[in-house]
Design a protein around this motif. Structure first.
Motif, short mmCIF file in Angstrom:
data_model
loop_
_atom_site.label_atom_id
_atom_site.label_comp_id
_atom_site.label_asym_id
_atom_site.label_seq_id
_atom_site.Cartn_x
_atom_site.Cartn_y
_atom_site.Cartn_z
N PHE A 73 5.72 -41.87 24.27
CA PHE A 73 5.19 -41.06 23.16
C PHE A 73 3.73 -40.74 23.39
O PHE A 73 3.30 -39.59 23.26
N ASP A 74 2.94 -41.75 23.75
CA ASP A 74 1.51 -41.52 23.95
C ASP A 74 1.24 -40.54 25.08
O ASP A 74 0.31 -39.74 25.01
N ALA A 75 2.06 -40.57 26.12
CA ALA A 75 1.90 -39.61 27.22
C ALA A 75 2.17 -38.18 26.74
O ALA A 75 1.43 -37.25 27.08
N ALA A 76 3.21 -38.01 25.94
CA ALA A 76 3.52 -36.68 25.40
C ALA A 76 2.44 -36.23 24.42
O ALA A 76 2.04 -35.05 24.41
N LEU A 77 1.94 -37.15 23.61
CA LEU A 77 0.88 -36.82 22.67
C LEU A 77 -0.39 -36.42 23.43
O LEU A 77 -1.04 -35.43 23.07
N ALA A 78 -0.72 -37.14 24.47
CA ALA A 78 -1.91 -36.80 25.27
C ALA A 78 -1.77 -35.41 25.88
O ALA A 78 -2.74 -34.64 25.91
N ALA A 79 -0.58 -35.07 26.35
CA ALA A 79 -0.36 -33.73 26.91
C ALA A 79 -0.57 -32.66 25.85
O ALA A 79 -1.19 -31.62 26.12
N ALA A 80 -0.10 -32.91 24.64
CA ALA A 80 -0.29 -31.95 23.55
C ALA A 80 -1.76 -31.83 23.17
O ALA A 80 -2.27 -30.72 22.92
N ILE A 81 -2.46 -32.94 23.14
CA ILE A 81 -3.89 -32.93 22.83
C ILE A 81 -4.67 -32.17 23.90
O ILE A 81 -5.52 -31.33 23.61
N ILE A 97 -0.27 -47.35 16.33
CA ILE A 97 -1.16 -48.11 17.21
C ILE A 97 -1.01 -47.51 18.60
O ILE A 97 0.10 -47.35 19.11
N LEU A 98 -2.12 -47.13 19.19
CA LEU A 98 -2.12 -46.41 20.46
C LEU A 98 -2.20 -47.38 21.64
O LEU A 98 -2.83 -48.43 21.56
N THR A 99 -1.58 -46.98 22.74
CA THR A 99 -1.57 -47.82 23.93
C THR A 99 -2.96 -47.85 24.60
O THR A 99 -3.75 -46.92 24.45
N PRO A 100 -3.24 -48.91 25.35
CA PRO A 100 -4.53 -48.99 26.04
C PRO A 100 -4.78 -47.80 26.97
O PRO A 100 -5.92 -47.33 27.07
N ASP A 101 -3.75 -47.29 27.65
CA ASP A 101 -3.93 -46.13 28.53
C ASP A 101 -4.37 -44.90 27.75
O ASP A 101 -5.24 -44.14 28.20
N PHE A 102 -3.77 -44.69 26.58
CA PHE A 102 -4.14 -43.55 25.74
C PHE A 102 -5.60 -43.69 25.29
O PHE A 102 -6.38 -42.75 25.39
N VAL A 103 -5.95 -44.88 24.82
CA VAL A 103 -7.32 -45.12 24.36
C VAL A 103 -8.31 -44.91 25.50
O VAL A 103 -9.36 -44.28 25.32
N ALA A 104 -7.99 -45.40 26.68
CA ALA A 104 -8.88 -45.25 27.84
C ALA A 104 -9.06 -43.78 28.21
O ALA A 104 -10.15 -43.36 28.62
N ARG A 105 -8.00 -43.00 28.07
CA ARG A 105 -8.05 -41.56 28.42
C ARG A 105 -9.13 -40.83 27.61
O ARG A 105 -9.78 -39.91 28.12
N TYR A 106 -9.30 -41.24 26.34
CA TYR A 106 -10.26 -40.56 25.45
C TYR A 106 -11.45 -41.46 25.10
O TYR A 106 -12.10 -41.27 24.07
N ALA A 107 -11.74 -42.41 25.96
CA ALA A 107 -12.81 -43.38 25.70
C ALA A 107 -14.12 -42.66 25.34
O ALA A 107 -14.52 -41.71 26.01
N GLY A 108 -14.74 -43.12 24.26
CA GLY A 108 -16.01 -42.56 23.83
C GLY A 108 -15.87 -41.32 22.97
O GLY A 108 -16.85 -40.88 22.36
N ARG A 109 -14.66 -40.74 22.93
CA ARG A 109 -14.49 -39.54 22.10
C ARG A 109 -13.27 -39.63 21.19
O ARG A 109 -12.86 -38.64 20.58
N LEU A 110 -12.70 -40.84 21.08
CA LEU A 110 -11.58 -41.11 20.17
C LEU A 110 -12.16 -41.87 18.98
O LEU A 110 -12.70 -42.96 19.12
N ILE A 111 -12.04 -41.25 17.79
CA ILE A 111 -12.73 -41.74 16.60
C ILE A 111 -11.70 -42.00 15.50
O ILE A 111 -10.72 -41.26 15.36
#
Length: 194
Positions: A73-81, A97-111
């Motif tokens: 799910f998080d991979a598909a959501l990241a692609a949509a974002i 609750i988001l996976t660590p990979d998803f959080v790392a992908r947007y580190a510093g800009r996920l609020i």
């Protein structure tokens, strides 16, 4: 230079609406090159999607139950974002609750905005927990998202009193009214600094 904002919601989207309204009233696009480019949800019937569409904002829904795993799910959501090339990704009542990979992908800009004065009362049922603990004050916190739940760096907070006779519902309403001021204020500070 465009500074696109993507907002993730799961329900009514009142914080999303407050951000959109403030961005329009303060003309963030002209002043800062920032605009709400898309609103995405894990619930196709989220009322906030209709609000966003009425404002001419691109919307999308991905049902998390249709995916075999949280990672899928998080991979598909990241692609949509990523289709919207976001400078910021805002969680506004996004109940996943988001996976660590998803959080790392947007580190510093996920609020995120959380309905307590972090670090107190992470997770759910924050208002009842504040009342049960005898707190004299409660509030909301805007913070960067990290892999640890509600533990990222604090960007801004708003404080409200806990009044005698408060219920979780009355306290929640008082906090929410401040969230609608706090979240746009914090996002404005972020887009000005980009």
């Amino acid at each position: 230079m465009k500074r696109n904002i993507v907002i993730l919601i799961s329900g009514g989207g009142s914080n999303m609406a407050a951000i959109v309204r403030t961005a329009q009233q303060e003309n963030w696009e002209q002043r800062y090159g920032a605009r709400v480019a898309a609103v995405l949800s894990n619930q196709a019937d989220a009322a906030g999607l209709l609000l966003a569409r009425e404002q001419g904002i691109a919307t999308g829904a991905l049902d998390h139950r249709a995916f075999a795993s949280r990672e899928a799910f998080d991979a598909a959501l990241a692609a949509a974002i990523d289709r919207h090339q976001p400078a910021l990704v805002l969680l506004a009542g996004f109940m996943r609750i988001l996976t660590p990979d998803f959080v790392a992908r947007y580190a510093g800009r996920l609020i995120n905005i959380h309905p307590s004065l972090l670090p107190a009362f992470t997770g759910l049922h924050t208002h009842q927990r504040a009342i049960d603990a005898g707190c004299r004050f409660a509030g909301a916190t805007v913070h960067q998202v990290t892999a640890a739940l509600d533990a990222g760096p604090i960007l801004d907070q708003a404080v409200v009193p806990v009044l005698p006779g408060d219920t979780a519902q009355t306290l929640a309403a008082r906090v929410l009214s401040q969230e609608h001021l706090l979240y746009p204020r914090a996002v404005r500070a972020l887009v000005r600094a980009l």
